[in-house]
Scaffold this motif. Structure first.
Motif, PDB file in Angstrom:
ATOM      1  N   SER A   1      -0.403   4.163  -1.481  1.00  0.00           N
ATOM      2  CA  SER A   1      -1.382   5.225  -1.338  1.00  0.00           C
ATOM      3  C   SER A   1      -2.009   5.240   0.048  1.00  0.00           C
ATOM      4  O   SER A   1      -2.238   4.188   0.659  1.00  0.00           O
TER       5      SER A   1
ATOM      6  N   PHE B   1      -4.984   6.120   0.349  1.00  0.00           N
ATOM      7  CA  PHE B   1      -6.410   5.976   0.062  1.00  0.00           C
ATOM      8  C   PHE B   1      -6.812   4.562  -0.359  1.00  0.00           C
ATOM      9  O   PHE B   1      -7.838   4.053   0.086  1.00  0.00           O
ATOM     10  N   VAL B   2      -6.030   3.949  -1.248  1.00  0.00           N
ATOM     11  CA  VAL B   2      -6.363   2.634  -1.799  1.00  0.00           C
ATOM     12  C   VAL B   2      -5.090   1.802  -1.871  1.00  0.00           C
ATOM     13  O   VAL B   2      -4.044   2.300  -2.317  1.00  0.00           O
TER      14      VAL B   2
ATOM     15  N   TRP C   1       1.238   8.410  -5.301  1.00  0.00           N
ATOM     16  CA  TRP C   1       0.076   7.519  -5.340  1.00  0.00           C
ATOM     17  C   TRP C   1      -1.073   8.103  -4.522  1.00  0.00           C
ATOM     18  O   TRP C   1      -2.242   8.037  -4.933  1.00  0.00           O
ATOM     19  N   SER C   2      -0.761   8.686  -3.372  1.00  0.00           N
ATOM     20  CA  SER C   2      -1.812   9.280  -2.541  1.00  0.00           C
ATOM     21  C   SER C   2      -2.454  10.465  -3.251  1.00  0.00           C
ATOM     22  O   SER C   2      -3.686  10.618  -3.238  1.00  0.00           O
TER      23      SER C   2
ATOM     24  N   ASP D   1      -4.742   9.251  -6.086  1.00  0.00           N
ATOM     25  CA  ASP D   1      -5.990   8.662  -5.592  1.00  0.00           C
ATOM     26  C   ASP D   1      -6.901   9.712  -4.979  1.00  0.00           C
ATOM     27  O   ASP D   1      -8.135   9.609  -5.070  1.00  0.00           O
TER      28      ASP D   1
ATOM     29  N   ALA E   1      -8.563  11.279  -7.922  1.00  0.00           N
ATOM     30  CA  ALA E   1      -9.563  10.371  -8.480  1.00  0.00           C
ATOM     31  C   ALA E   1     -10.815  10.318  -7.611  1.00  0.00           C
ATOM     32  O   ALA E   1     -11.925  10.073  -8.120  1.00  0.00           O
ATOM     33  N   ALA E   2     -10.652  10.557  -6.308  1.00  0.00           N
ATOM     34  CA  ALA E   2     -11.792  10.545  -5.391  1.00  0.00           C
ATOM     35  C   ALA E   2     -12.594  11.833  -5.420  1.00  0.00           C
ATOM     36  O   ALA E   2     -13.624  11.941  -4.744  1.00  0.00           O
TER      37      ALA E   2
ATOM     38  N   THR F   1     -10.733   8.128   2.345  1.00  0.00           N
ATOM     39  CA  THR F   1     -11.670   8.864   1.493  1.00  0.00           C
ATOM     40  C   THR F   1     -12.952   9.183   2.248  1.00  0.00           C
ATOM     41  O   THR F   1     -13.424  10.325   2.257  1.00  0.00           O
TER      42      THR F   1
ATOM     43  N   ARG G   1      -5.623  -1.940  -5.748  1.00  0.00           N
ATOM     44  CA  ARG G   1      -6.516  -0.934  -6.327  1.00  0.00           C
ATOM     45  C   ARG G   1      -7.984  -1.156  -5.987  1.00  0.00           C
ATOM     46  O   ARG G   1      -8.857  -0.508  -6.583  1.00  0.00           O
TER      47      ARG G   1
ATOM     48  N   SER H   1       0.847  -1.193   0.000  1.00  0.00           N
ATOM     49  CA  SER H   1       0.000   0.000   0.000  1.00  0.00           C
ATOM     50  C   SER H   1       0.876   1.233   0.000  1.00  0.00           C
ATOM     51  O   SER H   1       1.395   1.643   1.027  1.00  0.00           O
TER      52      SER H   1
ATOM     53  N   PRO I   1      -9.812  -0.287   0.218  1.00  0.00           N
ATOM     54  CA  PRO I   1      -9.696   1.087   0.721  1.00  0.00           C
ATOM     55  C   PRO I   1      -9.071   1.133   2.110  1.00  0.00           C
ATOM     56  O   PRO I   1      -9.169   0.183   2.889  1.00  0.00           O
TER      57      PRO I   1
END
Length: 222
Positions: free
Chosen positions: A130, A132-133, A168-169, A172, A175-176, A144, A137, A128, A140
């Motif tokens: 990120s 977030f995820v 990566w964080s 994500d 993307a959120a 978020t 992938r 991991s 979670p």
């Protein structure tokens, strides 16, 4: 509107969160997976945090059997890449093992008002980067939902390492649906085979802002 356009506003508004990523002993000079110059950002991160009422910290928190550790794969060395069920995985030196000094936050970090600590990488079978995820992938961390429920709109990322956990964080978070910036001078990179340049390309393509800490205060120094 990208976060950089909000530089002059009062960042104590809880809709802004400073996400401080993995300022842990094992990522500092002399640590098991040292990021060059990683300790140099600690005073700047402390100064940045004083401008935010809402701060979240992250920690890598691996079990000894973690799948990302080269020591757990016979015939492999650190920085080899292994194909796992969720995709390619860089194999790392054993680091940030749960409840060890290497996993502890740097002793110079002074952010007593941080509201939450997100521990990631605690599932033995998946890495991991990120906050977030996780690397599969789909799993979670819960960050978020926490940020949405506390009314956050803008995420300002800093910490270690720029090209892995910070990037990566940030991707994500974008993307959120959050507005996102990476604070470049409050982050440091591993830069493994061009990974830093690649990370910045992905961040730019995703619309993540690249800012300097001075932009947050509207002055040349905090």
């Amino acid at each position: 509107m990208p976060p950089a356009r909000h530089a002059a506003r009062n960042l104590r508004d809880a809709r802004d969160v400073l996400l401080v990523i993995d300022l842990q002993n094992d990522f500092m000079p002399g640590g098991a997976l040292a990021v060059p110059d990683g300790d140099a950002i600690v005073p700047l991160v402390n100064a940045l945090a004083r401008g935010f009422s809402h701060v979240v910290l992250t920690q890598d928190w691996h079990p000894p059997s973690h799948v990302s550790f080269a020591a757990n794969h016979a015939g492999h060395a650190p920085f080899d890449t292994l194909m796992l069920p969720y995709g390619p995985q860089v194999l790392w030196p054993t680091h940030c093992v749960q409840d060890t000094p290497g996993a502890a936050l740097h002793r110079g970090l002074e952010i007593a008002h941080a509201r939450a600590v997100i521990r990631k990488g605690h599932h033995p079978e998946v890495d991991s980067y990120s906050a977030f995820v996780e690397a599969d992938r789909v799993t979670p961390t819960g960050l978020t939902g926490y940020l949405r429920e506390t009314g956050v709109r803008r995420v300002w990322c800093c910490g270690l390492a720029t090209d892995y956990c910070v990037a990566w964080s940030a991707l994500d978070a974008q993307a959120a649906g959050f507005e996102v910036a990476v604070i470049e001078d409050a982050s440091r990179a591993i830069d493994l085979e061009g990974s830093l340049a690649g990370a910045w390309r992905r961040l730019q393509a995703a619309g993540v802002a690249r800012v300097n800490s001075a932009a947050l205060s509207g002055t040349e120094a905090l």
